[in-house]
Design a protein around this motif. Sequence first.
Motif, PDB file in Angstrom:
ATOM      1  N   SER A   1       0.844  -1.191   0.000  1.00 29.55           N
ATOM      2  CA  SER A   1       0.000   0.000   0.000  1.00 29.55           C
ATOM      3  C   SER A   1       0.879   1.241   0.000  1.00 29.55           C
TER       4      SER A   1
ATOM      5  N   VAL B   1      -7.740  -3.347  -4.361  1.00 30.52           N
ATOM      6  CA  VAL B   1      -8.541  -2.438  -5.186  1.00 30.52           C
ATOM      7  C   VAL B   1      -9.042  -3.166  -6.424  1.00 30.52           C
TER       8      VAL B   1
ATOM      9  N   ASP C   1      -7.035   0.147 -10.795  1.00 23.32           N
ATOM     10  CA  ASP C   1      -6.462   1.200  -9.963  1.00 23.32           C
ATOM     11  C   ASP C   1      -5.125   0.801  -9.342  1.00 23.32           C
ATOM     12  N   TRP C   2      -4.630  -0.395  -9.679  1.00 18.27           N
ATOM     13  CA  TRP C   2      -3.355  -0.815  -9.094  1.00 18.27           C
ATOM     14  C   TRP C   2      -2.203  -0.227  -9.918  1.00 18.27           C
TER      15      TRP C   2
ATOM     16  N   TRP D   1     -10.763  -7.825  -8.552  1.00 18.93           N
ATOM     17  CA  TRP D   1     -10.416  -7.128  -7.313  1.00 18.93           C
ATOM     18  C   TRP D   1      -9.298  -7.878  -6.595  1.00 18.93           C
TER      19      TRP D   1
END
Length: 275
Positions: A238, A243, A247-248, A267
């Motif tokens: 993180s 996510v 969005d990674w 996800w």
Amino acid sequence: MAYGEKPQTHFIDTSNASAARMYDWLLGGTENYEVDRVACSELLKIAPSTQQLARSNRDFLRRVVRNLAAEKHIAQFLDHGSGLPTQDNVHEVAQRVHPGARVAYVDNDPMVLAHARTSLDDNTDTMVVDCDMRHTQDIRQATDGFLDWSQPIAALFVSVLHCLPDTDDEHDPAAVVRAVADQLVPGSYMVICQLVSDDPSVRDGVTQLMADATHGNWGRVREPHEVRRYFDSLEIESPPGLVDVIDWRPDSVPPPKHLRPTDWVEWGGVGRVPG
């Protein structure tokens, strides 16, 4: 020949759909049959964003392998449920960073194995293990000597755990993930994502469709909190945490929320083996 494979023991079933061949069609590939295309057509009626998700997931795989190779200096990868070859496979991405990076692909789909025999034979830093991903000890034995298990390894479970049903034994998806993590030395990584939905009709509809289409070779569409359990005992990387994989650590600005799929998403994220 893939490790563990016996000549002429694999029959390619064209009467039932295959998750690997369906994924190939969704990515625009040609290694699929009419039964797979029909199943994809029905799947798109329940979850219209499926093709978009398949491509986003493939982009995530490229980014995460590149990140682990370049930033975490990982040069060994164990790819569970690798699927049919496409552009920028794990070894191609990793070997652009580390020319000697080693990649072991694990799959038991007959068509995947057939392609592996012809496409990877000339790359001595890859191997294919003919094995059910749930048989973790067999995979460890097969890769011992090819992978150095005393050094960090990135184990990949990218868009495959929804293919495994829930059980009360060591073949449960969460148990499989734990078994692999327990084999890895500290500083190794686990990459885990699967299809999830907050909509019960999508979860139930897709699960039933895929179970019927693949003749039971399917698991379950799950919810995010269930996937989070896979990261128990791991240190989640993180940002960005767990996510929607789009969005990674994206290479470009991801689409705004109002343009995102509302039926289901891929996800997950990356966890580090602590110590």
